[in-house]
Design a protein around this motif. Sequence first.
Motif, PDB file in Angstrom:
ATOM      1  N   TYR A 158      -8.509  10.094  -9.051  1.00  0.00           N
ATOM      2  CA  TYR A 158      -8.497  10.154  -7.595  1.00  0.00           C
ATOM      3  C   TYR A 158      -9.404  11.237  -7.027  1.00  0.00           C
ATOM      4  CZ  TYR A 158      -4.773   6.749  -7.821  1.00  0.00           C
ATOM      5  OH  TYR A 158      -4.064   5.602  -8.065  1.00  0.00           O
ATOM      6  N   GLN A 176      -9.176   0.031  -1.918  1.00  0.00           N
ATOM      7  CA  GLN A 176      -8.684   1.343  -1.515  1.00  0.00           C
ATOM      8  C   GLN A 176      -9.871   2.114  -0.950  1.00  0.00           C
ATOM      9  OE1 GLN A 176      -5.981   3.010  -1.109  1.00  0.00           O
ATOM     10  NE2 GLN A 176      -4.394   1.855  -2.220  1.00  0.00           N
ATOM     11  N   LYS A 227      -3.959   4.716  -4.234  1.00  0.00           N
ATOM     12  CA  LYS A 227      -4.158   5.528  -3.029  1.00  0.00           C
ATOM     13  C   LYS A 227      -5.660   5.812  -2.895  1.00  0.00           C
ATOM     14  CE  LYS A 227      -3.390   9.882  -5.539  1.00  0.00           C
ATOM     15  NZ  LYS A 227      -2.582  11.123  -5.609  1.00  0.00           N
ATOM     16  N   PRO A 228      -6.097   6.377  -1.761  1.00  0.00           N
ATOM     17  CA  PRO A 228      -7.525   6.651  -1.575  1.00  0.00           C
ATOM     18  C   PRO A 228      -8.104   7.569  -2.657  1.00  0.00           C
ATOM     19  CG  PRO A 228      -6.383   6.783   0.515  1.00  0.00           C
ATOM     20  CD  PRO A 228      -5.316   6.652  -0.534  1.00  0.00           C
TER      21      PRO A 228
END
Length: 332
Positions: free
Chosen positions: A97, A70, A39-40
Motif C-alpha cells: 500500500y 482502487q 484500500k487506496p
Amino acid sequence: VEHPHVGIMNTTARIPAALMAASAAMWGSAAAAQAYPAKPIRLIVPFPPAGATDILSRELARQLSDRLKQQVIVDNRPGAGGTLGSDIVAKSAPDGYTIQMATSSTHSIGPSLNPKIPYNAQSDFTPVAHVANSVNVLLIAPNVKASNVSELIALLKSKPGQFNYGSSGNGTIVHLTGELFKSMTGTYVVHIPYRGTALVIPDMVSGQIHMLFDNIASAMPHLKDGKLRAIAVTSTQRSPLLPALPAVADSVPGFESVVWFGVFGPKAMPADITQRLNSEINTVLKSPEFLERLRVLGYDAAGGTPADFAGVVAADTAKWAKLIKERNIIVE
C-alpha cells in the motif's frame, strides 16, 4: 481398565479438525491475496509536482486505479535529491500500500554520490516493475565543426581542453554522461555546471558552450527551430523518438547513458502482491494512451519481470559507481 484403543481413536478424531484448520488458513491467505488491494495505494514520488517524473507517475496512477479498482494516490515527497521520499518507502510496511516511482538518481547514482543516505538502495526495497527509460541526445553548438560523433572525437582530441560541455549541475545524469563520454573516448573537455539544462541552451546558441547531453523532450524545440544540432542519442540503439539519429555507441562501442524509471516497494513485500502490481503495470505499458504520454515526455516504454528490473538497476548502479570513483566526482 482403560480401553486400549481410546487414545488412538481420540488422535484420529483430531486429524480432520487439523486438516480443516490448515485448509481454512490456506483459503484465508488466498482470499487475502485476491482481495489486494482492499484500500487506496500510495505512490510516492520523491520529486516536486509538475516535473517529468510526477507527470509520468500521475498517468501511471490513473491507469492503475482503473485496473486495480482502487485509487492509486500520488504523494509528492521532494527533498534531498529524492532521498526523502525514498526513505519513507524504505521504512513503510511491506503490504503493497506504499510504493514508489524511483529513478536512476534515487537508486543508482545517488547512493554512490552520497554514501550517507539513510537507506540501502539495494537491500531496503522490492523491485516491482521497470516503467520507462529516458534517453539523452548529444547536442553541439553551431560553431563546433563536426557532423558526427567520430568527427567530434577527432576535433576534441586535436584541441584538448579548448572545448567544454554544459550540465544541469554536479552529480546529475547530464554531468555523469559527459564524464562517461570523456572516459570512453580519451578526450579532455571542460565541465561547466549550470542549474538546469534550460540555462545552458542560450550559451550554446551563442557558442560559449560547445556540447550538452540533454533530454530528448527538452531538446526537441531547439532542434526544430534549427538553433542547435543533435548528432547522436545515448541509448545503445536508435531511439524511436529520433529515428534518424545514430547512437553514440555506433562510434564508441558500449557507450550508454539512460535514465530509468521504475516502481519499488519496501523490502520483503509479498511475492503475490509484487507480481500483481508487476502484471498490471505491464498491461498499462501496452496502452496506446500511456505510450502516447511517454512519447510526449520523451520516454521509451520498458516493462518486464521484477527480476529483469533488478538486473537493470544493479548494472546501472555498478556502472555509475565505477565512473564516480574513477573520476573522483564529489558533490558538496
